[in-house]
Design a protein around this motif. Structure first.
Motif, PDB file in Angstrom:
ATOM      1  N   ILE A   1      22.072  47.256  37.780  1.00 62.28           N
ATOM      2  CA  ILE A   1      22.567  47.074  36.407  1.00 62.28           C
ATOM      3  C   ILE A   1      24.080  47.011  36.440  1.00 62.28           C
ATOM      4  O   ILE A   1      24.730  47.872  37.040  1.00 62.28           O
ATOM      5  CB  ILE A   1      22.136  48.247  35.495  1.00 62.28           C
ATOM      6  N   VAL A   2      24.625  46.005  35.788  1.00 64.72           N
ATOM      7  CA  VAL A   2      26.068  45.855  35.690  1.00 64.72           C
ATOM      8  C   VAL A   2      26.441  45.898  34.218  1.00 64.72           C
ATOM      9  O   VAL A   2      25.973  45.083  33.418  1.00 64.72           O
ATOM     10  CB  VAL A   2      26.545  44.528  36.327  1.00 64.72           C
ATOM     11  N   TYR A   3      27.263  46.886  33.850  1.00 55.99           N
ATOM     12  CA  TYR A   3      27.793  47.006  32.486  1.00 55.99           C
ATOM     13  C   TYR A   3      29.197  46.422  32.492  1.00 55.99           C
ATOM     14  O   TYR A   3      30.028  46.826  33.303  1.00 55.99           O
ATOM     15  CB  TYR A   3      27.870  48.476  32.057  1.00 55.99           C
ATOM     16  N   GLY A   4      29.459  45.490  31.601  1.00 60.78           N
ATOM     17  CA  GLY A   4      30.782  44.886  31.586  1.00 60.78           C
ATOM     18  C   GLY A   4      31.029  44.104  30.313  1.00 60.78           C
ATOM     19  O   GLY A   4      30.306  44.246  29.330  1.00 60.78           O
ATOM     20  N   ALA A   5      32.073  43.281  30.340  1.00 61.12           N
ATOM     21  CA  ALA A   5      32.452  42.487  29.174  1.00 61.12           C
ATOM     22  C   ALA A   5      33.095  41.197  29.641  1.00 61.12           C
ATOM     23  O   ALA A   5      33.582  41.099  30.771  1.00 61.12           O
ATOM     24  CB  ALA A   5      33.422  43.272  28.296  1.00 61.12           C
ATOM     25  N   GLU A   6      33.092  40.224  28.761  1.00 59.47           N
ATOM     26  CA  GLU A   6      33.730  38.943  29.075  1.00 59.47           C
ATOM     27  C   GLU A   6      35.240  39.101  29.199  1.00 59.47           C
ATOM     28  O   GLU A   6      35.869  38.455  30.013  1.00 59.47           O
ATOM     29  CB  GLU A   6      33.394  37.906  27.998  1.00 59.47           C
ATOM     30  N   VAL A   7      35.816  39.982  28.369  1.00 62.11           N
ATOM     31  CA  VAL A   7      37.259  40.218  28.460  1.00 62.11           C
ATOM     32  C   VAL A   7      37.512  41.159  29.627  1.00 62.11           C
ATOM     33  O   VAL A   7      36.710  42.039  29.924  1.00 62.11           O
ATOM     34  CB  VAL A   7      37.832  40.834  27.153  1.00 62.11           C
ATOM     35  N   LEU A   8      38.617  40.977  30.297  1.00 63.20           N
ATOM     36  CA  LEU A   8      38.930  41.830  31.434  1.00 63.20           C
ATOM     37  C   LEU A   8      39.280  43.238  30.991  1.00 63.20           C
ATOM     38  O   LEU A   8      39.924  43.438  29.960  1.00 63.20           O
ATOM     39  CB  LEU A   8      40.103  41.249  32.223  1.00 63.20           C
ATOM     40  N   CYS A   9      38.887  44.187  31.791  1.00 64.76           N
ATOM     41  CA  CYS A   9      39.255  45.579  31.593  1.00 64.76           C
ATOM     42  C   CYS A   9      40.779  45.678  31.698  1.00 64.76           C
ATOM     43  O   CYS A   9      41.372  45.083  32.595  1.00 64.76           O
ATOM     44  CB  CYS A   9      38.571  46.397  32.676  1.00 64.76           C
ATOM     45  N   PRO A  10      41.430  46.418  30.806  1.00 61.48           N
ATOM     46  CA  PRO A  10      42.885  46.541  30.867  1.00 61.48           C
ATOM     47  C   PRO A  10      43.403  47.054  32.215  1.00 61.48           C
ATOM     48  O   PRO A  10      44.508  46.729  32.623  1.00 61.48           O
ATOM     49  CB  PRO A  10      43.207  47.540  29.759  1.00 61.48           C
ATOM     50  N   SER A  11      42.600  47.814  32.917  1.00 64.51           N
ATOM     51  CA  SER A  11      43.000  48.354  34.224  1.00 64.51           C
ATOM     52  C   SER A  11      42.650  47.419  35.377  1.00 64.51           C
ATOM     53  O   SER A  11      42.889  47.742  36.529  1.00 64.51           O
ATOM     54  CB  SER A  11      42.304  49.694  34.466  1.00 64.51           C
TER      55      SER A  11
ATOM     56  N   SER B   1      36.220  38.696  36.302  1.00 63.43           N
ATOM     57  CA  SER B   1      35.567  39.276  35.127  1.00 63.43           C
ATOM     58  C   SER B   1      34.292  40.010  35.550  1.00 63.43           C
ATOM     59  O   SER B   1      33.783  39.821  36.664  1.00 63.43           O
ATOM     60  CB  SER B   1      35.210  38.175  34.122  1.00 63.43           C
ATOM     61  N   SER B   2      33.774  40.828  34.660  1.00 60.90           N
ATOM     62  CA  SER B   2      32.542  41.572  34.938  1.00 60.90           C
ATOM     63  C   SER B   2      31.394  40.614  35.242  1.00 60.90           C
ATOM     64  O   SER B   2      30.601  40.846  36.157  1.00 60.90           O
ATOM     65  CB  SER B   2      32.162  42.440  33.745  1.00 60.90           C
ATOM     66  N   LYS B   3      31.302  39.542  34.484  1.00 62.56           N
ATOM     67  CA  LYS B   3      30.227  38.562  34.681  1.00 62.56           C
ATOM     68  C   LYS B   3      30.370  37.882  36.041  1.00 62.56           C
ATOM     69  O   LYS B   3      29.378  37.679  36.754  1.00 62.56           O
ATOM     70  CB  LYS B   3      30.249  37.532  33.548  1.00 62.56           C
ATOM     71  N   GLU B   4      31.593  37.556  36.434  1.00 62.18           N
ATOM     72  CA  GLU B   4      31.819  36.965  37.761  1.00 62.18           C
ATOM     73  C   GLU B   4      31.439  37.952  38.862  1.00 62.18           C
ATOM     74  O   GLU B   4      30.834  37.569  39.872  1.00 62.18           O
ATOM     75  CB  GLU B   4      33.274  36.534  37.919  1.00 62.18           C
ATOM     76  N   GLN B   5      31.758  39.222  38.670  1.00 61.18           N
ATOM     77  CA  GLN B   5      31.400  40.233  39.668  1.00 61.18           C
ATOM     78  C   GLN B   5      29.889  40.438  39.718  1.00 61.18           C
ATOM     79  O   GLN B   5      29.316  40.649  40.790  1.00 61.18           O
ATOM     80  CB  GLN B   5      32.133  41.546  39.394  1.00 61.18           C
ATOM     81  N   TYR B   6      29.232  40.352  38.566  1.00 62.85           N
ATOM     82  CA  TYR B   6      27.770  40.445  38.506  1.00 62.85           C
ATOM     83  C   TYR B   6      27.149  39.311  39.328  1.00 62.85           C
ATOM     84  O   TYR B   6      26.262  39.542  40.152  1.00 62.85           O
ATOM     85  CB  TYR B   6      27.311  40.383  37.050  1.00 62.85           C
TER      86      TYR B   6
ATOM     87  N   GLU C   1      34.440  56.140  26.303  1.00 64.74           N
ATOM     88  CA  GLU C   1      35.181  56.919  27.293  1.00 64.74           C
ATOM     89  C   GLU C   1      36.174  56.075  28.088  1.00 64.74           C
ATOM     90  O   GLU C   1      36.759  56.550  29.058  1.00 64.74           O
ATOM     91  CB  GLU C   1      34.194  57.610  28.239  1.00 64.74           C
ATOM     92  N   ASP C   2      36.345  54.815  27.671  1.00 67.09           N
ATOM     93  CA  ASP C   2      37.283  53.907  28.348  1.00 67.09           C
ATOM     94  C   ASP C   2      37.057  53.858  29.851  1.00 67.09           C
ATOM     95  O   ASP C   2      38.000  53.915  30.651  1.00 67.09           O
ATOM     96  CB  ASP C   2      38.744  54.293  28.061  1.00 67.09           C
ATOM     97  N   LEU C   3      35.790  53.765  30.249  1.00 64.82           N
ATOM     98  CA  LEU C   3      35.489  53.638  31.674  1.00 64.82           C
ATOM     99  C   LEU C   3      35.974  52.281  32.167  1.00 64.82           C
ATOM    100  O   LEU C   3      36.054  51.320  31.414  1.00 64.82           O
ATOM    101  CB  LEU C   3      33.983  53.772  31.917  1.00 64.82           C
ATOM    102  N   ILE C   4      36.298  52.203  33.434  1.00 66.31           N
ATOM    103  CA  ILE C   4      36.754  50.951  34.023  1.00 66.31           C
ATOM    104  C   ILE C   4      35.516  50.123  34.355  1.00 66.31           C
ATOM    105  O   ILE C   4      34.640  50.584  35.083  1.00 66.31           O
ATOM    106  CB  ILE C   4      37.595  51.219  35.285  1.00 66.31           C
ATOM    107  N   TYR C   5      35.429  48.952  33.787  1.00 69.64           N
ATOM    108  CA  TYR C   5      34.260  48.119  34.025  1.00 69.64           C
ATOM    109  C   TYR C   5      34.615  46.918  34.880  1.00 69.64           C
ATOM    110  O   TYR C   5      35.793  46.575  34.968  1.00 69.64           O
ATOM    111  CB  TYR C   5      33.609  47.700  32.691  1.00 69.64           C
ATOM    112  N   PRO C   6      33.612  46.381  35.581  1.00 70.48           N
ATOM    113  CA  PRO C   6      32.191  46.677  35.442  1.00 70.48           C
ATOM    114  C   PRO C   6      31.810  48.031  36.051  1.00 70.48           C
ATOM    115  O   PRO C   6      32.444  48.511  36.976  1.00 70.48           O
ATOM    116  CB  PRO C   6      31.515  45.549  36.226  1.00 70.48           C
ATOM    117  N   VAL C   7      30.763  48.599  35.474  1.00 78.14           N
ATOM    118  CA  VAL C   7      30.154  49.818  36.000  1.00 78.14           C
ATOM    119  C   VAL C   7      28.813  49.383  36.572  1.00 78.14           C
ATOM    120  O   VAL C   7      28.040  48.704  35.896  1.00 78.14           O
ATOM    121  CB  VAL C   7      29.970  50.874  34.886  1.00 78.14           C
ATOM    122  N   VAL C   8      28.566  49.747  37.815  1.00 79.50           N
ATOM    123  CA  VAL C   8      27.374  49.268  38.512  1.00 79.50           C
ATOM    124  C   VAL C   8      26.457  50.431  38.866  1.00 79.50           C
ATOM    125  O   VAL C   8      26.902  51.444  39.409  1.00 79.50           O
ATOM    126  CB  VAL C   8      27.767  48.503  39.799  1.00 79.50           C
TER     127      VAL C   8
END
Length: 108
Positions: A8-18, A24-29, A71-78
């Motif tokens: 499972i990959v949790y992420g967003a189309e917009v890049l994480c600020p960090s 992007s999360s989708k590219e990493q997925y 919690e402002d986790l750094i995504y993607p979270v896998v």
């Protein structure tokens, strides 16, 4: 080998600020899915991408997506099943280790 394992990959189309200069999360997925398939094949592994800003109502996806945002986790979270294996810039070594611990063996 277990019957079915979920990556499972949790992420967003917009890049994480960090995550400046990271894909992007989708590219990493997509990258994770390709890398895992090359190493372990495709049998027995299900892949799920969860958009943290538009998660499905289904649990546990909805609750954890909210947690990533709150919690402002750094995504993607896998995750591999219920095991957290990566945050921000996931490492294949940790993902592979989690799959191997579930009985998956590298192909050829």
């Amino acid at each position: 080998m277990t019957n079915q394992t979920e990556v499972i990959v949790y992420g967003a189309e917009v890049l994480c600020p960090s995550c400046v200069n990271l894909p992007s999360s989708k590219e990493q997925y997509d990258w994770l899915q390709a890398a895992i398939s090359r190493k372990f094949g495709e049998e027995g592994i299900q892949y799920t991408y969860v958009d943290i800003f538009n998660p499905p109502e289904e649990e546990p996806y909805h609750s954890f997506a909210k947690q990533v945002v709150d919690e402002d986790l750094i995504y993607p979270v896998v995750f591999v099943d219920d095991e957290l294996v990566g945050e921000g810039d996931p490492r294949l070594k940790r993902v592979y280790k989690a799959l191997e611990s579930r009985g998956f063996e590298p192909t050829a």
